[in-house]
Design a protein around this motif. Sequence first.
Motif, mmCIF file in Angstrom:
data_model
loop_
_atom_site.group_PDB
_atom_site.id
_atom_site.type_symbol
_atom_site.label_atom_id
_atom_site.label_comp_id
_atom_site.label_asym_id
_atom_site.label_seq_id
_atom_site.Cartn_x
_atom_site.Cartn_y
_atom_site.Cartn_z
ATOM 1 N N HIS A 172 0.675 -1.182 0.027
ATOM 2 C CA HIS A 172 -0.210 0.067 0.021
ATOM 3 C C HIS A 172 0.877 1.237 0.038
ATOM 4 C CE1 HIS A 172 -3.182 2.557 1.012
ATOM 5 N NE2 HIS A 172 -2.553 3.099 1.974
ATOM 6 N N LYS A 173 1.852 1.206 0.923
ATOM 7 C CA LYS A 173 2.790 2.434 0.967
ATOM 8 C C LYS A 173 3.461 2.578 -0.435
ATOM 9 C CE LYS A 173 5.191 2.704 4.819
ATOM 10 N NZ LYS A 173 6.011 2.380 5.969
ATOM 11 N N HIS A 174 4.066 1.728 -1.409
ATOM 12 C CA HIS A 174 4.750 1.989 -2.271
ATOM 13 C C HIS A 174 3.787 2.523 -3.429
ATOM 14 C CE1 HIS A 174 3.935 -2.202 -4.049
ATOM 15 N NE2 HIS A 174 3.965 -1.361 -5.165
ATOM 16 N N HIS A 175 2.475 1.860 -3.534
ATOM 17 C CA HIS A 175 1.705 2.438 -4.496
ATOM 18 C C HIS A 175 1.133 3.888 -4.003
ATOM 19 C CE1 HIS A 175 0.729 -0.862 -6.867
ATOM 20 N NE2 HIS A 175 0.581 -1.585 -6.055
ATOM 21 N N ARG A 176 1.109 4.289 -2.719
ATOM 22 C CA ARG A 176 0.825 5.693 -2.305
ATOM 23 C C ARG A 176 1.791 6.655 -2.789
ATOM 24 N NH1 ARG A 176 2.719 8.705 1.696
ATOM 25 N NH2 ARG A 176 3.450 6.946 2.728
ATOM 26 N N ILE A 177 3.026 6.213 -2.692
ATOM 27 C CA ILE A 177 4.114 6.938 -3.242
ATOM 28 C C ILE A 177 4.145 7.213 -4.804
ATOM 29 C CG2 ILE A 177 6.860 7.224 -3.260
ATOM 30 C CD1 ILE A 177 6.838 5.601 -0.707
ATOM 31 N N ALA A 178 3.908 6.348 -5.383
ATOM 32 C CA ALA A 178 3.715 6.196 -6.837
ATOM 33 C C ALA A 178 2.661 7.314 -7.244
ATOM 34 C CB ALA A 178 3.546 4.749 -7.413
ATOM 35 N N SER B 298 13.453 16.134 -17.235
ATOM 36 C CA SER B 298 14.312 16.402 -15.836
ATOM 37 C C SER B 298 14.120 15.149 -15.234
ATOM 38 C CB SER B 298 13.483 17.556 -15.114
ATOM 39 O OG SER B 298 12.394 17.036 -14.572
ATOM 40 N N ARG B 299 15.220 15.184 -14.177
ATOM 41 C CA ARG B 299 15.425 14.012 -13.537
ATOM 42 C C ARG B 299 14.574 14.103 -12.216
ATOM 43 N NH1 ARG B 299 19.645 10.802 -15.100
ATOM 44 N NH2 ARG B 299 21.135 11.867 -16.762
ATOM 45 N N LEU B 300 14.170 13.064 -11.693
ATOM 46 C CA LEU B 300 13.560 13.032 -10.458
ATOM 47 C C LEU B 300 14.660 13.407 -9.331
ATOM 48 C CD1 LEU B 300 11.180 9.724 -10.421
ATOM 49 C CD2 LEU B 300 10.485 12.442 -10.628
ATOM 50 N N PRO B 301 14.296 13.587 -8.131
ATOM 51 C CA PRO B 301 15.332 13.685 -7.090
ATOM 52 C C PRO B 301 15.825 12.495 -6.932
ATOM 53 C CG PRO B 301 13.273 14.923 -6.360
ATOM 54 C CD PRO B 301 12.904 14.287 -7.740
ATOM 55 N N GLY B 302 17.039 12.463 -6.055
ATOM 56 C CA GLY B 302 17.873 11.035 -6.153
ATOM 57 C C GLY B 302 17.094 10.157 -4.972
ATOM 58 N N GLU B 303 17.602 9.055 -5.029
ATOM 59 C CA GLU B 303 16.979 7.985 -3.796
ATOM 60 C C GLU B 303 16.876 8.426 -2.466
ATOM 61 O OE1 GLU B 303 18.144 4.307 -4.551
ATOM 62 O OE2 GLU B 303 17.395 3.786 -6.379
ATOM 63 N N HIS B 304 17.908 9.127 -2.288
ATOM 64 C CA HIS B 304 18.279 9.453 -0.854
ATOM 65 C C HIS B 304 17.264 10.372 -0.365
ATOM 66 C CE1 HIS B 304 20.379 10.479 3.111
ATOM 67 N NE2 HIS B 304 20.417 11.603 2.526
ATOM 68 N N LYS B 305 17.065 11.571 -1.227
ATOM 69 C CA LYS B 305 16.189 12.670 -1.123
ATOM 70 C C LYS B 305 14.768 12.123 -1.069
ATOM 71 C CE LYS B 305 18.734 16.560 -2.851
ATOM 72 N NZ LYS B 305 18.683 17.681 -3.761
ATOM 73 N N GLY C 280 9.904 8.980 4.279
ATOM 74 C CA GLY C 280 10.142 8.332 5.337
ATOM 75 C C GLY C 280 10.232 6.871 4.876
ATOM 76 N N VAL C 281 10.502 6.260 3.985
ATOM 77 C CA VAL C 281 10.531 4.757 3.554
ATOM 78 C C VAL C 281 11.769 4.455 3.432
ATOM 79 C CG1 VAL C 281 8.385 5.059 2.786
ATOM 80 C CG2 VAL C 281 10.144 5.396 1.110
ATOM 81 N N SER C 282 12.150 2.728 3.119
ATOM 82 C CA SER C 282 13.253 2.477 2.903
ATOM 83 C C SER C 282 13.525 2.269 1.306
ATOM 84 C CB SER C 282 13.186 0.900 3.290
ATOM 85 O OG SER C 282 12.182 0.319 2.471
ATOM 86 N N ARG C 283 14.547 2.159 1.027
ATOM 87 C CA ARG C 283 15.078 2.321 -0.505
ATOM 88 C C ARG C 283 14.263 1.200 -1.239
ATOM 89 N NH1 ARG C 283 21.369 1.226 -1.044
ATOM 90 N NH2 ARG C 283 20.739 1.207 -3.469
ATOM 91 N N THR C 284 13.932 -0.052 -0.643
ATOM 92 C CA THR C 284 13.141 -0.968 -1.263
ATOM 93 C C THR C 284 11.896 -0.600 -1.647
ATOM 94 O OG1 THR C 284 14.324 -2.993 -0.286
ATOM 95 C CG2 THR C 284 12.256 -3.285 -1.093
ATOM 96 N N GLN D 208 10.018 0.045 -5.308
ATOM 97 C CA GLN D 208 8.910 -0.388 -5.659
ATOM 98 C C GLN D 208 8.050 0.680 -6.273
ATOM 99 O OE1 GLN D 208 8.018 -2.387 -1.743
ATOM 100 N NE2 GLN D 208 7.373 -4.067 -2.948
ATOM 101 N N ALA D 209 8.006 1.884 -5.706
ATOM 102 C CA ALA D 209 7.068 2.805 -6.182
ATOM 103 C C ALA D 209 7.603 3.403 -7.561
ATOM 104 C CB ALA D 209 7.210 4.109 -5.250
ATOM 105 N N LEU D 210 9.172 3.174 -7.830
ATOM 106 C CA LEU D 210 9.508 3.707 -9.226
ATOM 107 C C LEU D 210 9.373 2.676 -10.162
ATOM 108 C CD1 LEU D 210 12.997 5.248 -7.827
ATOM 109 C CD2 LEU D 210 11.020 6.276 -8.618
#
Length: 239
Positions: free
Chosen positions: A6-12, A28-35, A41-45, A49-51
């Motif tokens: 649910h969280k990654h779909h919300r971010i997407a 243009s590029r999206l902000p980097g993974e760290h930002k 407030g989520v993990s890289r994984t 998933q959202a990307l």
Amino acid sequence: MPGQVHKHHRIARVLADEIRAGVHTDGSRLPGEHKLTRRFGVSRTTLRQALQVLGEEGLISTHAGIGSFVTFDGTPLDNRLGWTRALAEQGTELTTETLRFEEVTDRELAAELGLASDAFIALDRVRRLADGQGVSLEHSRVPATGDLSGLPRRGLDGGSLNRALIAAGRITDSGEGLVSVRGLDTAEAAVLHRSPGESFLRLAQVYRAADGSVVEQVTSLLDPARFELHVRSGRGDRL
């Protein structure tokens, strides 16, 4: 894992709305993974998933590290969309025939990949032109672990293995492959409606998650008259 899905779909959805609204201008590029991980407030994984979801929707294209991509008659093929869908969007119709979709054991492959378990999900597919001639034969093997166990019984959502991998949290972070040329054997030629001995590209690839675990192993036989392999470098997520 339902909360994570649910969280990654919300971010997407948030990022998709921003892209469509022009917050991230064309090219243009999206902000980097760290930002992005700090912002949501989520993990890289979860972010990846959202990307992946945005990639499937055709809103971004992700280029990770030094790698390669395949073209069909000059059209780049996006693995996130699936080759049939990617080509259809370019006006090229291919039909996909599933030859095998089941759980199997393969000790040799497990040893080659350094896996403790020899249980895999096997998905074999042939892609054909309108006249029935096969242009690719693909053998995909996915470790049958976690939420992926029993997948053949449940079936694929929209015929997409990649979608099932995303839902299970199996996100590709890197890949490596080997390309060669060899003649078709009798069985392969029969499936592809080709002649035995006809030369095809053989592309063997292993995709891994950020922790180094195997996500998928794929061996593809590709018609060299229609497919090309291109090498690329660089990293980024772009519209």
